[in-house]
Design a protein around this motif. Structure first.
Motif, PDB file in Angstrom:
ATOM      1  N   UNK A 248       0.792  -1.111  -0.059  1.00  0.00           N
ATOM      2  CA  UNK A 248       0.181   0.183   0.025  1.00  0.00           C
ATOM      3  C   UNK A 248       0.852   1.189  -0.023  1.00  0.00           C
ATOM      4  N   UNK A 249       1.950   1.131   0.734  1.00  0.00           N
ATOM      5  CA  UNK A 249       2.749   2.270   0.940  1.00  0.00           C
ATOM      6  C   UNK A 249       3.640   2.640  -0.647  1.00  0.00           C
ATOM      7  N   UNK A 250       3.887   1.473  -1.233  1.00  0.00           N
ATOM      8  CA  UNK A 250       4.652   1.846  -2.463  1.00  0.00           C
ATOM      9  C   UNK A 250       3.563   2.105  -3.617  1.00  0.00           C
ATOM     10  N   UNK A 251       2.349   1.560  -3.613  1.00  0.00           N
ATOM     11  CA  UNK A 251       1.599   2.015  -4.608  1.00  0.00           C
ATOM     12  C   UNK A 251       0.679   3.252  -4.391  1.00  0.00           C
ATOM     13  N   UNK A 252       0.983   3.860  -3.279  1.00  0.00           N
ATOM     14  CA  UNK A 252       0.244   5.095  -3.025  1.00  0.00           C
ATOM     15  C   UNK A 252       1.110   6.090  -3.851  1.00  0.00           C
ATOM     16  N   UNK A 253       0.233   6.983  -4.679  1.00  0.00           N
ATOM     17  CA  UNK A 253       0.656   7.957  -5.663  1.00  0.00           C
ATOM     18  C   UNK A 253       0.861   7.361  -6.920  1.00  0.00           C
ATOM     19  N   UNK A 254       1.055   6.034  -6.861  1.00  0.00           N
ATOM     20  CA  UNK A 254       1.249   5.191  -8.630  1.00  0.00           C
ATOM     21  C   UNK A 254       0.341   4.364  -8.913  1.00  0.00           C
ATOM     22  N   UNK A 255      -0.972   4.610  -8.206  1.00  0.00           N
ATOM     23  CA  UNK A 255      -2.064   3.597  -8.496  1.00  0.00           C
ATOM     24  C   UNK A 255      -2.386   3.484  -9.792  1.00  0.00           C
ATOM     25  N   UNK A 256      -2.702   4.374 -10.489  1.00  0.00           N
ATOM     26  CA  UNK A 256      -3.137   4.550 -12.101  1.00  0.00           C
ATOM     27  C   UNK A 256      -1.990   3.736 -12.987  1.00  0.00           C
ATOM     28  N   UNK A 257      -0.655   4.061 -12.626  1.00  0.00           N
ATOM     29  CA  UNK A 257       0.384   3.320 -13.260  1.00  0.00           C
ATOM     30  C   UNK A 257       0.201   2.166 -13.178  1.00  0.00           C
ATOM     31  N   UNK A 258       0.462   1.603 -12.071  1.00  0.00           N
ATOM     32  CA  UNK A 258       0.447   0.308 -11.651  1.00  0.00           C
ATOM     33  C   UNK A 258      -0.920  -0.465 -12.233  1.00  0.00           C
ATOM     34  N   UNK A 259      -2.025   0.071 -12.260  1.00  0.00           N
ATOM     35  CA  UNK A 259      -3.029  -0.570 -12.824  1.00  0.00           C
ATOM     36  C   UNK A 259      -2.872  -0.790 -14.416  1.00  0.00           C
ATOM     37  N   UNK A 260      -2.444   0.494 -14.914  1.00  0.00           N
ATOM     38  CA  UNK A 260      -2.176   0.469 -16.347  1.00  0.00           C
ATOM     39  C   UNK A 260      -1.340  -0.509 -16.773  1.00  0.00           C
ATOM     40  N   UNK A 261      -0.186  -0.641 -16.077  1.00  0.00           N
ATOM     41  CA  UNK A 261       0.996  -1.770 -16.368  1.00  0.00           C
ATOM     42  C   UNK A 261       0.344  -3.043 -16.321  1.00  0.00           C
ATOM     43  N   UNK A 262      -0.281  -3.393 -15.100  1.00  0.00           N
ATOM     44  CA  UNK A 262      -0.771  -4.711 -14.861  1.00  0.00           C
ATOM     45  C   UNK A 262      -2.104  -5.174 -15.982  1.00  0.00           C
ATOM     46  N   UNK A 263      -2.714  -4.206 -16.081  1.00  0.00           N
ATOM     47  CA  UNK A 263      -3.725  -4.379 -17.276  1.00  0.00           C
ATOM     48  C   UNK A 263      -3.189  -4.689 -18.720  1.00  0.00           C
ATOM     49  N   UNK A 264      -2.019  -3.875 -19.050  1.00  0.00           N
ATOM     50  CA  UNK A 264      -1.461  -4.095 -20.048  1.00  0.00           C
ATOM     51  C   UNK A 264      -0.664  -5.749 -20.381  1.00  0.00           C
ATOM     52  N   UNK A 265      -0.071  -6.012 -19.237  1.00  0.00           N
ATOM     53  CA  UNK A 265       0.478  -7.267 -19.057  1.00  0.00           C
ATOM     54  C   UNK A 265      -0.713  -8.379 -19.248  1.00  0.00           C
ATOM     55  N   UNK A 266      -1.998  -8.402 -18.806  1.00  0.00           N
ATOM     56  CA  UNK A 266      -3.029  -9.110 -19.060  1.00  0.00           C
ATOM     57  C   UNK A 266      -3.446  -9.159 -20.443  1.00  0.00           C
ATOM     58  N   UNK A 267      -3.515  -7.881 -21.040  1.00  0.00           N
ATOM     59  CA  UNK A 267      -3.904  -7.776 -22.469  1.00  0.00           C
ATOM     60  C   UNK A 267      -2.895  -8.630 -23.365  1.00  0.00           C
ATOM     61  N   UNK A 268      -1.552  -8.518 -22.906  1.00  0.00           N
ATOM     62  CA  UNK A 268      -0.545  -9.413 -23.637  1.00  0.00           C
ATOM     63  C   UNK A 268      -0.824 -10.795 -23.343  1.00  0.00           C
TER      64      UNK A 268
END
Length: 361
Positions: A248-268
């Motif tokens: 939670x501490x590391x994701x704070x402030x970077x939620x959308x970036x984390x979400x976007x890259x995880x979503x992109x990995x799922x699309x791949x």
């Protein structure tokens, strides 16, 4: 290892004085590239570096990665078959009575069968959760060696991954408990819809739909917020609660970036699945009237199609296994690389990793 991956080690990576500047002739000298002992440069990572690092790890360390997943799947399959076999032996007399021609329905016969196979299902689910936790931990251990440019030895990967599996499993269980509330609301949504349809009343469906609009994003937010917890549990040797807090501490402030890259990995992974499975669907043989006449004999059709059908089915099983292996490995590698990237950006982990790579520790 916990010293190297502990919190807040090393200087923070960022702009500052360095070898870049103006040379003797007045020209500007660009700073040297960041060190790269392994699959990624030890600097803040872009999307291309994260995805490329995952693919490089899969290519360079294919044996410990895919060998581990295959072995885990094999063990889980054997244990699941053994559990179902033992469950059947425990209630075999009741099952025979239930399927015997002319037998009468009796709860005295049905109840032990339901209980036995319910217990078997619960045991298999627990085994599956342990196996998935072990795979997540093993992928993270292999990635650690890949980032440092060291060989990932099969035995060492198994020993360390197994020692961290209870913590990773605890992370999964805690995430399940946290997500139980939105999941329960989703279940209540569908139950309410079914009840309203039976009662010929659609009045609450609109309100329940609005509830879904709140519940689904909440569940997604929780998933991304704690996405780094398995990596923290493995690399920092943190307990489940501490791993969730670290994520939670590391994701704070970077939620959308984390979400976007995880979503992109799922699309791949989805694209790889389509690329492997769609050609096999087109290759599946189908009988035509010109081949067998207007009233083909089913036995003749089966005999004629069997060689091609058997080959396509075998290829389909292999393709499904390949897709499953890629999906089981690629996702944990991407999230672990995101975890390392965030620690490089916020905690100066690049300096610590560089020293560890040089010292071979």
């Amino acid at each position: 290892m916990s010293d190297m991956w502990g919190q807040g080690q090393g200087p923070r990576y960022g702009p500052g004085p360095g070898p870049g500047g103006y040379g003797w002739g007045g020209g500007w000298t660009p700073p040297p590239p960041p060190p790269q002992p392994g699959v990624i440069p030890l600097a803040p990572l872009g999307v291309d570096r994260i995805l490329g690092g995952a693919f490089k790890t899969m290519r360079r360390h294919a044996k410990p990665l895919f060998g581990t997943v295959l072995l885990v799947y094999l063990v889980l399959g054997v244990l699941a078959v053994a559990a179902f076999f033992l469950g059947f032996l425990a209630v075999s007399d009741d099952v025979r009575q239930l399927v015997h021609d002319g037998s009468h329905f009796s709860w005295d016969r049905v109840r032990p069968v339901l209980v036995a196979f319910g217990v078997v299902w619960a045991v298999v689910m627990v085994l599956f959760m342990v196996g998935m936790a072990f795979i997540q931990s093993a992928c993270t251990v292999v990635l650690r060696e890949a980032v440092l440019g060291r060989p990932a030895r099969f035995g060492a990967v198994w020993r360390h991954a197994w020692s961290r599996t209870p913590s990773v499993l605890g992370v999964g269980l805690l995430m399940g408990l946290i997500a139980a509330v939105p999941a329960g609301l989703v279940a209540a949504y569908f139950v309410a819809i079914f009840a309203s349809l039976l009662g010929h009343s659609a009045a609450p469906i609109g309100l329940l739909f609005l509830l879904m609009l709140v519940v689904v994003p909440l569940a997604l937010w929780i998933y991304v917020l704690f996405a780094f917890a398995p990596a923290a549990a493995t690399l920092e040797e943190a307990g489940p609660v501490l791993a969730l807090r670290r994520s939670a501490r590391l994701v704070k402030g970077a939620w959308w970036r984390t979400f976007g890259i995880i979503l992109l990995a799922g699309v791949i992974v989805f694209g790889i699945s389509l690329a492997v499975r769609v050609p096999l669907q087109f290759a599946m043989p189908t009988p035509t009237p010109s081949q067998f006449g207007t009233s083909p004999d089913p036995a003749e059709v089966l005999r004629t199609m069997m060689p091609t059908l058997g080959l396509v089915m075998a290829l389909s099983m292999i393709a499904n296994l390949v897709v499953q292996l890629v999906s089981a490995v690629f996702g944990p590698l991407v999230t672990s690389l995101l975890y390392i990237d965030q620690r490089i950006r916020r905690e100066g982990l690049a300096h610590t990793l560089e020293l560890a790579a040089r010292n071979g520790s």
